[in-house]
Design an enzyme around this catalytic site. Sequence first.
Site, PDB file in Angstrom:
ATOM      1  N   ILE A 101      12.061 -10.472 -20.209  1.00 25.77           N
ATOM      2  CA  ILE A 101      12.213  -9.385 -21.170  1.00 25.77           C
ATOM      3  C   ILE A 101      13.261  -9.728 -22.219  1.00 25.77           C
ATOM      4  O   ILE A 101      14.194 -10.495 -21.991  1.00 25.77           O
ATOM      5  CB  ILE A 101      12.615  -8.066 -20.485  1.00 25.77           C
ATOM      6  N   CYS A 115       0.822  -1.192   0.000  1.00 31.47           N
ATOM      7  CA  CYS A 115       0.000   0.000   0.000  1.00 31.47           C
ATOM      8  C   CYS A 115       0.860   1.247   0.000  1.00 31.47           C
ATOM      9  O   CYS A 115       2.072   1.194  -0.036  1.00 31.47           O
ATOM     10  CB  CYS A 115      -0.904   0.002   1.232  1.00 31.47           C
ATOM     11  N   SER A 142      10.734 -11.613  -6.996  1.00 24.75           N
ATOM     12  CA  SER A 142      11.968 -11.190  -7.654  1.00 24.75           C
ATOM     13  C   SER A 142      13.174 -11.855  -6.998  1.00 24.75           C
ATOM     14  O   SER A 142      13.171 -12.124  -5.799  1.00 24.75           O
ATOM     15  CB  SER A 142      12.099  -9.662  -7.549  1.00 24.75           C
ATOM     16  N   GLY A 143      14.217 -12.066  -7.784  1.00 22.72           N
ATOM     17  CA  GLY A 143      15.460 -12.638  -7.274  1.00 22.72           C
ATOM     18  C   GLY A 143      16.401 -11.607  -6.673  1.00 22.72           C
ATOM     19  O   GLY A 143      17.564 -11.925  -6.376  1.00 22.72           O
ATOM     20  N   ASP A 196      -3.089  -9.628   7.582  1.00 20.10           N
ATOM     21  CA  ASP A 196      -1.897  -9.498   8.423  1.00 20.10           C
ATOM     22  C   ASP A 196      -1.866  -8.135   9.101  1.00 20.10           C
ATOM     23  O   ASP A 196      -1.157  -7.942  10.091  1.00 20.10           O
ATOM     24  CB  ASP A 196      -0.621  -9.754   7.616  1.00 20.10           C
TER      25      ASP A 196
END
Length: 644
Positions: free
Chosen positions: A289, A2, A368-369, A99
């Site tokens: 990509i 958020c 993501s890594g 949460d």
Amino acid sequence: MCGIAGTYRWPDGKIVTDRLTDTLAHRGPDGAGRYSHPAGDGEVHLGHRRLAVIDLSETGAQPMVSGGLALTYNGELYNAPELRAELAAAGVRFSGTSDTEVLLEAWRRWGTDCLPRLRGMFAFGIFDERTGDLVLARDQLGIKPLFLLRRGEGLVFASELKALAAVTGGPLEVDRAALVASLLYYWVPDSRCAFREAEKLPPGSWLRCRADGSVRRGRFWNLKDVAAEGRERARAGERPDIAAVVEESARRHLLSDVPVATFLSGGLDSSYLTALAARDRPGIPAYTIGFRAEDARFEAMPDDLRYARRVAERFGVDLREIEIAPDVLDLLPRMTYHLDEPIGDPAAINTFLICSAAREAGVKVLLSGMGADELFAGYRKHLANLLALRYQRVPRPLRRGVSAAVDRLPVATSRRGYRSVRFAKRFLSFADLPEETAFRRSYTMYDRDELLALVDPDLAGAVGDVLTEHADTYRDNELDDFVNRMCLGDARMFLPGLNLAYTDRSSMAASTEVRVPYVDVEVVKAAFAVPGDRKIVGRQGKAVLKEAATSVLPREIVYRPKGLFSAPLRAWMSRDLAPLVREVVNDGELVRSGFLRRDALTRMVAEDAAGQRDFSKHLWHVLTLEYWYRDATSGSGQSTRHTA
């Protein structure tokens, strides 16, 4: 995930909070809310923009108010199920499944002692109606941002700096020392802020404002201490099971009531996470990509796409390919706006375009890594700094000869770039230097003399301060392991200042949430319990992570050459952006204000055009800095005044 904002004892706090919250609408298009209450001789106002991911019903709406506590919160808690069970066993009754409610009740029960128990990414403000206290807190590793500004006994805070700059009711001064730091690093360190009055709440810390005007700060987690504890674990012979820790973190990061996807570059880090996610979510979407063929060829970029396709086919992943041929002239000012501060990494564009495509397909959450390279020594700079120690043992006359020969080689011709020459020139620029200086030069943009020649001579003191700050941060540890000293430096500076910052801003600009399973407190603890000689073995970086990944991934993916989550900058600079570079050098605001020196920029452009040196990244950052500076000094809420 958020956008949060608020004011505490601030003039016109209600109006200001509404404006702050409106500025953050892209971070939370699913709902908005505000809370108000007296606080001492003033008021507190909390604002919220919601991106609904956990508990999509109204029981997850914010600001959440219950039993005298009001919470505005940005983030995800991956151990919320365990905390919920513990609190329920103590008699807490929950009305929903979010949460957010778990965090609010954990605070009620434990106060600031709950913070080290939280596992996730978070930034929040919580107000206690009984005491009149407002507390702000930020997660252990700085995944989520929190900017604040204090004037007198008043405070204003928000998830993004642009919100503060737009509504504070008076001019904000550009901090020219922070801009000097951004030139050095191509990003603003987390310890600094581009506007002088504003600041970033440090990772792993909290700030408490009281109704009597007093302010207290505290730390609940310190990366330096975690690294020291890891060293002791390693000395005791403990060998953490990296595969088990990463797999458990990946599983927790899939917690969601909406669809989840992954980034898949075809490199080790994203491939490992995607394979693990596909175990729990068969057919999970993954985004990758590619670039225009002529751009990739000019840049001599590796063909990452074919590796991504192999991973997707092997694990039954729904691969969605995006060719990036962006209108960079259009995207550059847009990204500068969304990134909040001058950040010169074009990977922000990649992240934004991937997240935009995912959002259009109905995906709100991606894994993501990010972080694996910093924690497990996966960057070329880590290996290069180790190799530099060996290079220093080569006789000096031979080193001088090698340096002279490489210096004469071109980094590019009119038709293609020479990546190996660029790497060689880069290596030789720091290979003879002492440890901290060499490490800094291996990933920053300029050495001391180059930076002094580029900026206003009056900023020489700021240059010295920025370089001293790097040295102090790098040396602030008791580690006897060179590789882990570099990893600690990266985790304290490079990770929060650049990679986590652009990932948050770029993803939220597209109204999506990006989660980073490697940047998890348990993974970090395990990573620093691994000695450096298990992270870099021979010429293999991330050796211990690769060893863990071989139980899941084929060796051709695990041990492939390292890919780059970047962009064809040289191609863009020589084609799309060449006229803009000339305009900025000749008549840009940075030059006209005296902050940058035209002669130094002109030399960079000439040497780059001649293929003598590769200044594409430097010039890209000058463009991002120029656009940011224009916005900051345009008179729309910011000031044309500056300070060093």
